[in-house]
Design an enzyme around this catalytic site. Sequence first.
Site, mmCIF file in Angstrom:
data_model
loop_
_atom_site.group_PDB
_atom_site.id
_atom_site.type_symbol
_atom_site.label_atom_id
_atom_site.label_comp_id
_atom_site.label_asym_id
_atom_site.label_seq_id
_atom_site.Cartn_x
_atom_site.Cartn_y
_atom_site.Cartn_z
ATOM 1 N N SER A 80 7.616 35.228 141.340
ATOM 2 C CA SER A 80 7.292 35.369 139.827
ATOM 3 C C SER A 80 5.890 35.985 139.627
ATOM 4 O O SER A 80 4.769 35.421 140.431
ATOM 5 C CB SER A 80 7.033 33.965 139.096
ATOM 6 O OG SER A 80 6.335 34.078 138.148
ATOM 7 N N GLY A 140 6.010 30.226 127.095
ATOM 8 C CA GLY A 140 5.570 29.099 126.397
ATOM 9 C C GLY A 140 5.184 29.353 125.105
ATOM 10 O O GLY A 140 4.773 28.339 124.294
ATOM 11 N N GLU A 187 19.338 24.661 130.405
ATOM 12 C CA GLU A 187 17.955 23.954 129.594
ATOM 13 C C GLU A 187 17.850 22.585 129.779
ATOM 14 O O GLU A 187 16.829 22.136 130.028
ATOM 15 C CB GLU A 187 17.881 24.831 128.465
ATOM 16 C CG GLU A 187 16.383 24.218 127.696
ATOM 17 C CD GLU A 187 15.565 25.463 127.490
ATOM 18 O OE1 GLU A 187 15.796 26.502 127.724
ATOM 19 O OE2 GLU A 187 14.211 24.823 127.178
ATOM 20 N N ASP A 199 17.970 29.550 120.984
ATOM 21 C CA ASP A 199 17.324 30.461 121.614
ATOM 22 C C ASP A 199 18.111 31.321 122.520
ATOM 23 O O ASP A 199 18.011 32.600 122.532
ATOM 24 C CB ASP A 199 16.238 29.844 122.394
ATOM 25 C CG ASP A 199 15.255 28.904 121.651
ATOM 26 O OD1 ASP A 199 15.349 28.960 120.407
ATOM 27 O OD2 ASP A 199 14.825 27.798 122.451
ATOM 28 N N TYR A 249 10.248 16.743 120.345
ATOM 29 C CA TYR A 249 11.547 17.403 119.811
ATOM 30 C C TYR A 249 12.743 16.415 120.103
ATOM 31 O O TYR A 249 13.542 16.480 119.228
ATOM 32 C CB TYR A 249 11.690 18.498 121.006
ATOM 33 C CG TYR A 249 12.942 19.571 120.608
ATOM 34 C CD1 TYR A 249 12.773 20.532 119.902
ATOM 35 C CD2 TYR A 249 14.049 18.943 121.300
ATOM 36 C CE1 TYR A 249 13.901 21.407 119.690
ATOM 37 C CE2 TYR A 249 15.184 19.793 120.741
ATOM 38 C CZ TYR A 249 15.187 21.039 119.833
ATOM 39 O OH TYR A 249 16.039 21.884 119.766
HETATM 40 C C1 GLA Z 1 13.282 25.148 120.044
HETATM 41 C C2 GLA Z 1 14.665 24.909 120.618
HETATM 42 C C3 GLA Z 1 15.816 25.446 119.745
HETATM 43 C C4 GLA Z 1 15.479 25.052 118.318
HETATM 44 C C5 GLA Z 1 14.072 25.419 117.880
HETATM 45 C C6 GLA Z 1 13.624 24.644 116.444
HETATM 46 O O1 GLA Z 1 13.044 26.562 119.971
HETATM 47 O O2 GLA Z 1 14.862 25.418 121.843
HETATM 48 O O3 GLA Z 1 17.005 25.237 120.001
HETATM 49 O O4 GLA Z 1 15.932 23.772 118.128
HETATM 50 O O5 GLA Z 1 13.006 24.616 118.898
HETATM 51 O O6 GLA Z 1 14.509 25.440 115.580
#
Ligand code: GLA
Length: 425
Positions: A80, A140, A187, A199, A249
Amino acid sequence: MNEKKKLPLPALSALDLFAQVFRDDAQYAGGTGAAWAPGRVNLIGEHTDYNDGFVLPLAVDRVIAFAGRAREDFQVRLWSTHFTQYAQIALAGLPESFDSQREHLPAWARYVLGVMTELLRAGVRFSGFDAVVHGDVPVGGGMSSSAAIEVATAQACMFFSRGSFTIGSQDATLQPIDVAALCQRAEHIASGVRSGILDQAASCLGRRGKAILLDCRSLAYRYLPFDEPGVSLVIIDTGVRRELASSAYNERRSQCEEATNMLRGIIARNESQNSPVGAISALRDISPEQFARYGSELPDILRRRAGYVIAEEARVMETVALLEKGAVEQVGSLLWLSHEGLRDEYEVSCPELDTLVEIARQVPGVLGARMMGGGFGGCTINLVRSDAVEPLRQAVDEQYPAHTGLRAMFDVCRATGGPDSAWVI
Ligand code: GLA
């Protein structure tokens, strides 16, 4: 055949480095090439994906690339450039050896390991390779560098094993949306964050000049025009990353589940005739009218979390209607509202994100701005009349350091295509 012209810059840089980094006597099979995948921005629909709702992202012209050569054995060796670190993965022991290999890998390589594990679990076979990993998705920074490395991994596995499986053609082994779901599982096991599919889907499904409307329940999607030259998409990175983000989260996700369960009970008690209880399995199933009627019966914190999600769902649909009639400028007002909800009700913003949004609000020609992604740092998305891009840059350069002691990174993005790959020799 020399295909160098097609390659994005990070893939070219990685190719240049490959011969310097891997100078040993590995047994290579076949030529040299690169596979890559884009980062994403999310126009609107934040924290709606894991509520089975809708999102409206686009893949952007920032990629993570793997450049290298296929090996004759089942080893994967990576370098990397960003972390200046090597990582090595043994495919032969996977998926059983996932936990023991994960423990010894740096965080960035765990995503790679996660995807390889999930591919093997799905019955897909591929061989090893050596590659330099290089990219221009801010790591990030809220543009989904983790999804970009995951999707690029899937693309690289397919590419270097020369079609032992295929992605995306009509009778392909995996369709792009299957790759997204597989990378989402990767993930989860790599990071422990119960993220939604936003994402990975955005990275897999990207299309030039288009936003992607994705139904996160059925995984059906369609494209909407997003290429109005008079309006630019500006991403501003706070420079802030917070550890808290992962636990907060998962906590938000649990709160949404709790709110759903409570609302299902409340609605069942009140409306059992008209609304079969089984029909409510996520906040997506609660209409704004139902929420207006019953939301006050929830504990305060759950009421605010659910209220934000249900209102954001409605904003996604309003945005779709605006894009369909070419009224992209009007989307701006929905972005301001989205930010307020994320800040006050969902409580995933932070002072640096709020500062960037307030600076943007003062610049004439900024149509709307909000924090983007999981929150607690990362970046804002700004919808800006193209002639206001420079004034916004100036305002941020002047005011953000004075407020925060930090410098913000400023980026103008375009909607682009999904993962790709090319041989150079
Ligand atoms: C992060 C998560 C996504 C989504 C966003 C919020 O990016 O990886 O899956 O939940 O937060 O919209």
